[in-house]
Design a protein around this motif. Sequence first.
Motif, PDB file in Angstrom:
ATOM      1  N   LEU A 115      54.901  36.111  45.404  1.00 31.54           N
ATOM      2  CA  LEU A 115      54.381  34.862  44.862  1.00 31.54           C
ATOM      3  C   LEU A 115      53.004  34.683  45.490  1.00 31.54           C
ATOM      4  O   LEU A 115      52.878  34.522  46.706  1.00 31.54           O
ATOM      5  N   LEU A 116      51.978  34.780  44.660  1.00 30.57           N
ATOM      6  CA  LEU A 116      50.585  34.699  45.111  1.00 30.57           C
ATOM      7  C   LEU A 116      50.086  33.277  44.930  1.00 30.57           C
ATOM      8  O   LEU A 116      49.966  32.786  43.799  1.00 30.57           O
ATOM      9  N   ILE A 117      49.817  32.599  46.039  1.00 30.43           N
ATOM     10  CA  ILE A 117      49.317  31.219  45.989  1.00 30.43           C
ATOM     11  C   ILE A 117      47.876  31.253  45.492  1.00 30.43           C
ATOM     12  O   ILE A 117      47.005  31.866  46.108  1.00 30.43           O
ATOM     13  N   ASP A 118      47.639  30.602  44.379  1.00 28.30           N
ATOM     14  CA  ASP A 118      46.324  30.602  43.739  1.00 28.30           C
ATOM     15  C   ASP A 118      45.268  29.993  44.662  1.00 28.30           C
ATOM     16  O   ASP A 118      45.443  28.893  45.185  1.00 28.30           O
ATOM     17  N   SER A 119      44.208  30.731  44.880  1.00 27.46           N
ATOM     18  CA  SER A 119      43.108  30.299  45.740  1.00 27.46           C
ATOM     19  C   SER A 119      41.809  30.874  45.200  1.00 27.46           C
ATOM     20  O   SER A 119      41.825  31.895  44.510  1.00 27.46           O
ATOM     21  N   PRO A 120      40.670  30.249  45.519  1.00 27.29           N
ATOM     22  CA  PRO A 120      39.386  30.768  45.026  1.00 27.29           C
ATOM     23  C   PRO A 120      39.110  32.201  45.466  1.00 27.29           C
ATOM     24  O   PRO A 120      38.426  32.942  44.780  1.00 27.29           O
ATOM     25  N   TRP A 121      39.655  32.631  46.611  1.00 25.92           N
ATOM     26  CA  TRP A 121      39.356  33.962  47.137  1.00 25.92           C
ATOM     27  C   TRP A 121      40.287  35.060  46.621  1.00 25.92           C
ATOM     28  O   TRP A 121      40.150  36.204  47.012  1.00 25.92           O
ATOM     29  N   ASN A 122      41.258  34.699  45.757  1.00 28.06           N
ATOM     30  CA  ASN A 122      42.173  35.749  45.315  1.00 28.06           C
ATOM     31  C   ASN A 122      42.233  35.921  43.799  1.00 28.06           C
ATOM     32  O   ASN A 122      43.239  36.358  43.256  1.00 28.06           O
ATOM     33  N   LYS A 123      41.146  35.614  43.144  1.00 29.39           N
ATOM     34  CA  LYS A 123      41.098  35.764  41.687  1.00 29.39           C
ATOM     35  C   LYS A 123      41.135  37.235  41.307  1.00 29.39           C
ATOM     36  O   LYS A 123      40.557  38.077  41.965  1.00 29.39           O
ATOM     37  N   SER A 124      41.838  37.512  40.225  1.00 24.86           N
ATOM     38  CA  SER A 124      41.929  38.869  39.712  1.00 24.86           C
ATOM     39  C   SER A 124      42.289  38.783  38.244  1.00 24.86           C
ATOM     40  O   SER A 124      43.085  37.945  37.837  1.00 24.86           O
ATOM     41  N   GLU A 125      41.693  39.648  37.465  1.00 23.85           N
ATOM     42  CA  GLU A 125      41.983  39.671  36.031  1.00 23.85           C
ATOM     43  C   GLU A 125      43.384  40.186  35.755  1.00 23.85           C
ATOM     44  O   GLU A 125      44.061  39.722  34.863  1.00 23.85           O
ATOM     45  N   SER A 126      43.802  41.169  36.528  1.00 19.22           N
ATOM     46  CA  SER A 126      45.120  41.744  36.273  1.00 19.22           C
ATOM     47  C   SER A 126      45.933  41.778  37.562  1.00 19.22           C
ATOM     48  O   SER A 126      45.419  42.088  38.637  1.00 19.22           O
ATOM     49  N   LEU A 127      47.199  41.431  37.420  1.00 18.47           N
ATOM     50  CA  LEU A 127      48.114  41.463  38.548  1.00 18.47           C
ATOM     51  C   LEU A 127      49.234  42.445  38.238  1.00 18.47           C
ATOM     52  O   LEU A 127      49.578  42.650  37.070  1.00 18.47           O
ATOM     53  N   HIS A 128      49.806  43.008  39.264  1.00 18.38           N
ATOM     54  CA  HIS A 128      50.954  43.885  39.101  1.00 18.38           C
ATOM     55  C   HIS A 128      52.123  43.066  38.554  1.00 18.38           C
ATOM     56  O   HIS A 128      52.213  41.854  38.799  1.00 18.38           O
ATOM     57  N   LYS A 129      53.031  43.716  37.842  1.00 24.09           N
ATOM     58  CA  LYS A 129      54.174  43.017  37.235  1.00 24.09           C
ATOM     59  C   LYS A 129      55.071  42.336  38.268  1.00 24.09           C
ATOM     60  O   LYS A 129      55.799  41.404  37.933  1.00 24.09           O
ATOM     61  N   ASN A 130      55.017  42.765  39.527  1.00 21.04           N
ATOM     62  CA  ASN A 130      55.841  42.147  40.575  1.00 21.04           C
ATOM     63  C   ASN A 130      55.193  40.911  41.198  1.00 21.04           C
ATOM     64  O   ASN A 130      55.763  40.307  42.102  1.00 21.04           O
ATOM     65  N   ILE A 131      54.006  40.549  40.726  1.00 21.32           N
ATOM     66  CA  ILE A 131      53.273  39.420  41.299  1.00 21.32           C
ATOM     67  C   ILE A 131      53.261  38.258  40.322  1.00 21.32           C
ATOM     68  O   ILE A 131      52.929  38.419  39.145  1.00 21.32           O
ATOM     69  N   THR A 132      53.615  37.083  40.824  1.00 21.85           N
ATOM     70  CA  THR A 132      53.541  35.850  40.038  1.00 21.85           C
ATOM     71  C   THR A 132      52.574  34.908  40.743  1.00 21.85           C
ATOM     72  O   THR A 132      52.763  34.594  41.923  1.00 21.85           O
ATOM     73  N   ARG A 133      51.561  34.474  40.028  1.00 20.47           N
ATOM     74  CA  ARG A 133      50.595  33.517  40.594  1.00 20.47           C
ATOM     75  C   ARG A 133      51.217  32.121  40.535  1.00 20.47           C
ATOM     76  O   ARG A 133      51.772  31.726  39.517  1.00 20.47           O
ATOM     77  N   VAL A 134      51.129  31.383  41.650  1.00 14.91           N
ATOM     78  CA  VAL A 134      51.693  30.035  41.724  1.00 14.91           C
ATOM     79  C   VAL A 134      50.625  29.049  42.186  1.00 14.91           C
ATOM     80  O   VAL A 134      49.671  29.418  42.863  1.00 14.91           O
ATOM     81  N   LYS A 135      50.814  27.796  41.814  1.00 13.10           N
ATOM     82  CA  LYS A 135      49.834  26.760  42.157  1.00 13.10           C
ATOM     83  C   LYS A 135      50.075  26.133  43.528  1.00 13.10           C
ATOM     84  O   LYS A 135      49.180  25.562  44.110  1.00 13.10           O
ATOM     85  N   GLY A 136      51.292  26.208  44.031  1.00  9.54           N
ATOM     86  CA  GLY A 136      51.564  25.598  45.330  1.00  9.54           C
ATOM     87  C   GLY A 136      53.027  25.710  45.702  1.00  9.54           C
ATOM     88  O   GLY A 136      53.827  26.355  45.019  1.00  9.54           O
TER      89      GLY A 136
END
Length: 154
Positions: A115-136
């Motif tokens: 679970l990748l906590i959304d932050s300005p320093w971790n932007k990426s166009e594509s994420l691996h299928k095992n990664i879910t971006r979360v807001k908090g």
Amino acid sequence: TREEAIEKVDNYAKLGHIHYVKPLEYSVECIKKLKENNDMIVITSRPLSVKKETEKWINKNFLNLFSKIYYSFNKVRKQEGKTKEEICLELDVDLLIEDNIDHSLDAGRAGIKVLLIDSPWNKSESLHKNITRVKGWREILKIIEAMPLCKNKL
């Protein structure tokens, strides 16, 4: 420069400024809830030069919620040690909650759910299928509570 960045981080911690940093909103409450049924650990790539300050901050803000703190390889400092994904695999960790895109991608490719906590320093166009971006942390808790039973190590 790389050296100046390292010096700034070290001075920030050594001068005690780290102790004024507040945990992310709802993180303490969420971790308390998750600890009811899970073994919670910390895997940090913070430098060993600020180990004392790091552990003091964690213990102050997350009083006895984590069973252990592991220090991983740090790319910037070339700090010796295992990578976060290696530690996760060794410990049979079910889920990594992370804010660093590089650690997230490495763990995702190693088969670890992230679970990748959304932050300005971790932007990426594509994420691996095992990664879910979360807001908090509220979203993190919802996702984990909806997961099928896991091995109980987060």
